[in-house]
Design a protein around this motif. Structure first.
Motif, PDB file in Angstrom:
ATOM      1  N   LYS A  18      -7.367  -1.732   0.413  1.00 33.07           N
ATOM      2  CA  LYS A  18      -5.934  -1.970   0.233  1.00 33.07           C
ATOM      3  C   LYS A  18      -5.300  -2.568   1.481  1.00 33.07           C
ATOM      4  O   LYS A  18      -4.330  -3.311   1.388  1.00 33.07           O
ATOM      5  CB  LYS A  18      -5.249  -0.683  -0.171  1.00 33.07           C
ATOM      6  N   ALA A  19      -5.844  -2.245   2.653  1.00 34.23           N
ATOM      7  CA  ALA A  19      -5.336  -2.818   3.900  1.00 34.23           C
ATOM      8  C   ALA A  19      -5.976  -4.170   4.193  1.00 34.23           C
ATOM      9  O   ALA A  19      -5.635  -4.807   5.188  1.00 34.23           O
ATOM     10  CB  ALA A  19      -5.590  -1.850   5.056  1.00 34.23           C
ATOM     11  N   LYS A  20      -6.944  -4.557   3.364  1.00 36.13           N
ATOM     12  CA  LYS A  20      -7.661  -5.843   3.509  1.00 36.13           C
ATOM     13  C   LYS A  20      -8.348  -5.971   4.868  1.00 36.13           C
ATOM     14  O   LYS A  20      -8.237  -6.990   5.548  1.00 36.13           O
ATOM     15  CB  LYS A  20      -6.712  -7.015   3.261  1.00 36.13           C
ATOM     16  N   ASP A  37     -11.144   3.035   0.103  1.00 37.40           N
ATOM     17  CA  ASP A  37      -9.914   2.729  -0.620  1.00 37.40           C
ATOM     18  C   ASP A  37      -8.848   2.200   0.337  1.00 37.40           C
ATOM     19  O   ASP A  37      -8.198   1.180   0.064  1.00 37.40           O
ATOM     20  CB  ASP A  37      -9.420   3.976  -1.350  1.00 37.40           C
ATOM     21  N   LEU A  38      -8.671   2.870   1.463  1.00 43.77           N
ATOM     22  CA  LEU A  38      -7.703   2.410   2.462  1.00 43.77           C
ATOM     23  C   LEU A  38      -8.086   1.035   2.997  1.00 43.77           C
ATOM     24  O   LEU A  38      -7.242   0.147   3.122  1.00 43.77           O
ATOM     25  CB  LEU A  38      -7.604   3.416   3.613  1.00 43.77           C
ATOM     26  N   MET A  63       0.856  -1.177   0.000  1.00 41.92           N
ATOM     27  CA  MET A  63       0.000   0.000   0.000  1.00 41.92           C
ATOM     28  C   MET A  63       0.899   1.237   0.000  1.00 41.92           C
ATOM     29  O   MET A  63       1.918   1.267   0.662  1.00 41.92           O
ATOM     30  CB  MET A  63      -0.889  -0.033   1.244  1.00 41.92           C
ATOM     31  N   LYS A  64       0.498   2.237  -0.734  1.00 36.33           N
ATOM     32  CA  LYS A  64       1.287   3.458  -0.834  1.00 36.33           C
ATOM     33  C   LYS A  64       0.967   4.414   0.305  1.00 36.33           C
ATOM     34  O   LYS A  64      -0.135   4.412   0.849  1.00 36.33           O
ATOM     35  CB  LYS A  64       1.021   4.144  -2.169  1.00 36.33           C
ATOM     36  N   VAL A  68      -2.184   6.753  -0.038  1.00 31.01           N
ATOM     37  CA  VAL A  68      -3.509   6.240   0.328  1.00 31.01           C
ATOM     38  C   VAL A  68      -3.803   6.574   1.786  1.00 31.01           C
ATOM     39  O   VAL A  68      -4.891   7.050   2.126  1.00 31.01           O
ATOM     40  CB  VAL A  68      -3.590   4.711   0.086  1.00 31.01           C
ATOM     41  N   VAL A 104       2.449   0.167   4.854  1.00 28.02           N
ATOM     42  CA  VAL A 104       2.967   1.067   3.822  1.00 28.02           C
ATOM     43  C   VAL A 104       4.248   0.471   3.264  1.00 28.02           C
ATOM     44  O   VAL A 104       5.171   0.130   4.009  1.00 28.02           O
ATOM     45  CB  VAL A 104       3.199   2.484   4.390  1.00 28.02           C
ATOM     46  N   ALA A 129      -2.175   1.108   9.964  1.00 26.09           N
ATOM     47  CA  ALA A 129      -1.940   1.125   8.521  1.00 26.09           C
ATOM     48  C   ALA A 129      -0.489   1.439   8.170  1.00 26.09           C
ATOM     49  O   ALA A 129      -0.023   1.038   7.102  1.00 26.09           O
ATOM     50  CB  ALA A 129      -2.870   2.125   7.846  1.00 26.09           C
TER      51      ALA A 129
END
Length: 106
Positions: free
Chosen positions: A62-64, A58-59, A1-2, A5, A98, A94
């Motif tokens: 991406k963090a599932k 979105d977060l 994950m960027k 985000v 990253v 989170a």
């Protein structure tokens, strides 16, 4: 994950929380003291909340996160001052996910 985000989520969590407080005060003034109008404030908060939901979703994807955690984070955006407590916790969790951190220079 960027990192971007997480940063987008953090910014919108605080912006939405502040506008929710402004909206809450406007509602109290309007209905408690019969002063002011809430139309513009409510519209601004509504647009900001939609952006917050998009970035939180979105977060979360991406963090599932499990669906329950995502709902918990989204609900925090609906309760005045809750985002100020939930956002730091979510950020701590989170940050471990990253992947585009720059290496530390000595």
């Amino acid at each position: 994950m960027k990192q971007s985000v997480l940063s987008r989520y953090r910014v919108m969590a605080y912006v939405t929380a502040v506008w929710l407080l402004v909206f809450t005060v406007a509602i109290i003034l309007k209905y408690g003291f019969d002063t002011g109008d809430t139309m513009l404030i409510s519209q601004i908060h509504g647009v900001l909340f939609i952006v917050y939901v998009i970035f939180a979703f979105d977060l979360g994807t991406k963090a599932k996160w499990p669906f329950g955690k995502l709902l918990w984070v989204l609900a925090a955006g609906c309760i005045p001052v809750a985002s100020f407590f939930v956002e730091p916790k979510i950020t701590r969790e989170a940050r471990t996910l990253v992947t585009d951190r720059e290496p530390a220079t000595a």
